[in-house]
Design a protein around this motif. Structure first.
Motif, mmCIF file in Angstrom:
data_model
loop_
_atom_site.group_PDB
_atom_site.id
_atom_site.type_symbol
_atom_site.label_atom_id
_atom_site.label_comp_id
_atom_site.label_asym_id
_atom_site.label_seq_id
_atom_site.Cartn_x
_atom_site.Cartn_y
_atom_site.Cartn_z
ATOM 1 N N CYS A 1 0.866 -1.190 0.000
ATOM 2 C CA CYS A 1 0.000 0.000 0.000
ATOM 3 C C CYS A 1 0.898 1.234 0.000
ATOM 4 O O CYS A 1 1.775 1.365 0.858
ATOM 5 C CB CYS A 1 -0.912 0.028 1.225
ATOM 6 S SG CYS A 1 -2.142 -1.288 1.267
ATOM 7 N N TYR A 2 0.654 2.117 -0.956
ATOM 8 C CA TYR A 2 1.483 3.310 -1.125
ATOM 9 C C TYR A 2 0.567 4.516 -1.297
ATOM 10 O O TYR A 2 -0.364 4.483 -2.096
ATOM 11 C CB TYR A 2 2.365 3.170 -2.377
ATOM 12 C CG TYR A 2 3.162 1.894 -2.394
ATOM 13 C CD1 TYR A 2 4.439 1.840 -1.854
ATOM 14 C CD2 TYR A 2 2.632 0.725 -2.956
ATOM 15 C CE1 TYR A 2 5.178 0.666 -1.874
ATOM 16 C CE2 TYR A 2 3.351 -0.454 -2.975
ATOM 17 C CZ TYR A 2 4.621 -0.487 -2.433
ATOM 18 O OH TYR A 2 5.347 -1.645 -2.447
ATOM 19 N N TYR A 3 0.862 5.596 -0.570
ATOM 20 C CA TYR A 3 0.047 6.813 -0.619
ATOM 21 C C TYR A 3 0.969 8.018 -0.783
ATOM 22 O O TYR A 3 1.888 8.209 0.015
ATOM 23 C CB TYR A 3 -0.773 6.964 0.665
ATOM 24 C CG TYR A 3 -1.630 5.758 0.940
ATOM 25 C CD1 TYR A 3 -2.864 5.612 0.325
ATOM 26 C CD2 TYR A 3 -1.192 4.750 1.793
ATOM 27 C CE1 TYR A 3 -3.651 4.492 0.554
ATOM 28 C CE2 TYR A 3 -1.972 3.633 2.033
ATOM 29 C CZ TYR A 3 -3.193 3.510 1.410
ATOM 30 O OH TYR A 3 -3.970 2.393 1.626
ATOM 31 N N TRP A 4 0.685 8.811 -1.816
ATOM 32 C CA TRP A 4 1.495 9.991 -2.080
ATOM 33 C C TRP A 4 0.634 11.250 -2.136
ATOM 34 O O TRP A 4 -0.426 11.268 -2.766
ATOM 35 C CB TRP A 4 2.219 9.882 -3.421
ATOM 36 C CG TRP A 4 3.226 8.786 -3.470
ATOM 37 C CD1 TRP A 4 4.515 8.813 -3.003
ATOM 38 C CD2 TRP A 4 3.048 7.489 -4.044
ATOM 39 N NE1 TRP A 4 5.140 7.618 -3.263
ATOM 40 C CE2 TRP A 4 4.250 6.784 -3.896
ATOM 41 C CE3 TRP A 4 1.964 6.854 -4.674
ATOM 42 C CZ2 TRP A 4 4.422 5.483 -4.346
ATOM 43 C CZ3 TRP A 4 2.132 5.552 -5.122
ATOM 44 C CH2 TRP A 4 3.339 4.882 -4.956
ATOM 45 N N VAL A 5 1.139 12.292 -1.530
ATOM 46 C CA VAL A 5 0.539 13.616 -1.632
ATOM 47 C C VAL A 5 1.211 14.307 -2.809
ATOM 48 O O VAL A 5 2.436 14.232 -2.971
ATOM 49 C CB VAL A 5 0.754 14.406 -0.315
ATOM 50 C CG1 VAL A 5 0.392 15.860 -0.479
ATOM 51 C CG2 VAL A 5 -0.048 13.760 0.805
ATOM 52 N N VAL A 6 0.400 14.956 -3.621
ATOM 53 C CA VAL A 6 0.896 15.625 -4.821
ATOM 54 C C VAL A 6 0.865 17.136 -4.591
ATOM 55 O O VAL A 6 -0.166 17.696 -4.217
ATOM 56 C CB VAL A 6 0.038 15.268 -6.056
ATOM 57 C CG1 VAL A 6 0.594 15.952 -7.305
ATOM 58 C CG2 VAL A 6 -0.064 13.760 -6.234
ATOM 59 N N ARG A 7 1.998 17.776 -4.820
ATOM 60 C CA ARG A 7 2.107 19.232 -4.691
ATOM 61 C C ARG A 7 2.765 19.801 -5.945
ATOM 62 O O ARG A 7 3.604 19.152 -6.558
ATOM 63 C CB ARG A 7 2.936 19.621 -3.468
ATOM 64 C CG ARG A 7 2.290 19.186 -2.161
ATOM 65 C CD ARG A 7 3.008 19.742 -0.944
ATOM 66 N NE ARG A 7 2.402 19.226 0.265
ATOM 67 C CZ ARG A 7 1.297 19.683 0.812
ATOM 68 N NH1 ARG A 7 0.671 20.722 0.270
ATOM 69 N NH2 ARG A 7 0.791 19.146 1.902
ATOM 70 N N GLU A 8 2.380 21.017 -6.276
ATOM 71 C CA GLU A 8 3.034 21.708 -7.378
ATOM 72 C C GLU A 8 4.421 22.134 -6.902
ATOM 73 O O GLU A 8 4.564 22.721 -5.825
ATOM 74 C CB GLU A 8 2.207 22.925 -7.812
ATOM 75 C CG GLU A 8 2.784 23.583 -9.041
ATOM 76 C CD GLU A 8 1.993 24.805 -9.463
ATOM 77 O OE1 GLU A 8 1.764 24.940 -10.663
ATOM 78 O OE2 GLU A 8 1.630 25.613 -8.592
ATOM 79 N N LYS A 9 5.436 21.848 -7.701
ATOM 80 C CA LYS A 9 6.808 22.162 -7.298
ATOM 81 C C LYS A 9 7.032 23.657 -7.103
ATOM 82 O O LYS A 9 7.651 24.064 -6.125
ATOM 83 C CB LYS A 9 7.805 21.640 -8.334
ATOM 84 C CG LYS A 9 8.093 20.184 -8.203
ATOM 85 C CD LYS A 9 9.344 19.704 -8.908
ATOM 86 C CE LYS A 9 9.437 20.006 -10.348
ATOM 87 N NZ LYS A 9 10.462 19.189 -11.045
ATOM 88 N N GLN A 10 6.544 24.466 -8.041
ATOM 89 C CA GLN A 10 6.821 25.904 -7.986
ATOM 90 C C GLN A 10 6.235 26.578 -6.755
ATOM 91 O O GLN A 10 6.860 27.459 -6.173
ATOM 92 C CB GLN A 10 6.261 26.591 -9.224
ATOM 93 C CG GLN A 10 7.255 26.750 -10.322
ATOM 94 C CD GLN A 10 6.725 27.679 -11.400
ATOM 95 O OE1 GLN A 10 5.534 27.739 -11.662
ATOM 96 N NE2 GLN A 10 7.626 28.397 -12.021
ATOM 97 N N THR A 11 5.021 26.194 -6.364
ATOM 98 C CA THR A 11 4.316 26.907 -5.298
ATOM 99 C C THR A 11 4.135 26.097 -4.020
ATOM 100 O O THR A 11 3.724 26.647 -3.005
ATOM 101 C CB THR A 11 2.914 27.322 -5.773
ATOM 102 O OG1 THR A 11 2.156 26.138 -6.037
ATOM 103 C CG2 THR A 11 2.988 28.203 -7.016
#
Length: 162
Positions: A57-67
């Protein structure tokens, strides 16, 4: 585990991400094809599961790199029906239609097929969720079958290792 795409940074879910991820579970647009808005107990159970994931089970939070803006959540975990890994994703509506999901999901599919050495990855979505169906097809996933689950017609897509 950290992944980087052209525009995004994916990091393993941490306690500091709870407030951001909660936005997904209470957003009517996000939850339209995911069973509706989740209650606090259900959200808490999900958070605990993500903080202490089982094997595979793998969970990733996604964020914009620039901001560093929060975009969404992506996961790989065993599908309801068996051992195949299922790709799941939720993104906030303001990020829809801009290619972020395709960029991120392509990276996670490659990780599953190449690094985890799984034979195939599946994704399940409601047939009514035309945008999600189109996205999965753009990623090279093929419709395997349809079924009724949660009272709605679902389609299962898959992609195999080459």
């Amino acid at each position: 585990m950290i992944f980087e795409t052209d525009r995004c940074l994916l990091t393993s879910f941490q306690k500091s991400d709870v407030i951001d991820v909660r936005q997904l579970y209470v957003n009517q647009e996000v939850r339209e094809f995911l069973g509706g808005i989740r209650n606090d107990d259900s959200i808490e159970a999900s958070v605990v599961g993500m903080l202490h994931p089982k094997a595979d089970c793998y969970y990733w939070v996604v964020r914009e790199k620039q901001t560093d803006s929060f975009i969404g959540l992506v996961s790989l975990d065993p599908h309801h029906e068996g051992v195949e890994l299922e790709l799941s994703y939720q993104f906030l509506p303001e990020w829809w239609g801009k290619g972020y999901a395709k960029e991120v999901l392509r990276e996670i599919i490659a990780y599953a097929l190449t690094d985890l050495h799984v034979a195939k990855v599946i994704a399940e979505t409601q047939t009514a969720n035309k945008s999600s169906c189109k996205l999965l097809e753009k990623l090279g996933m093929k419709e395997e079958r349809t079924l009724v689950r949660f009272g709605k017609e679902q389609v299962i897509y898959l992609i195999r290792s080459s």
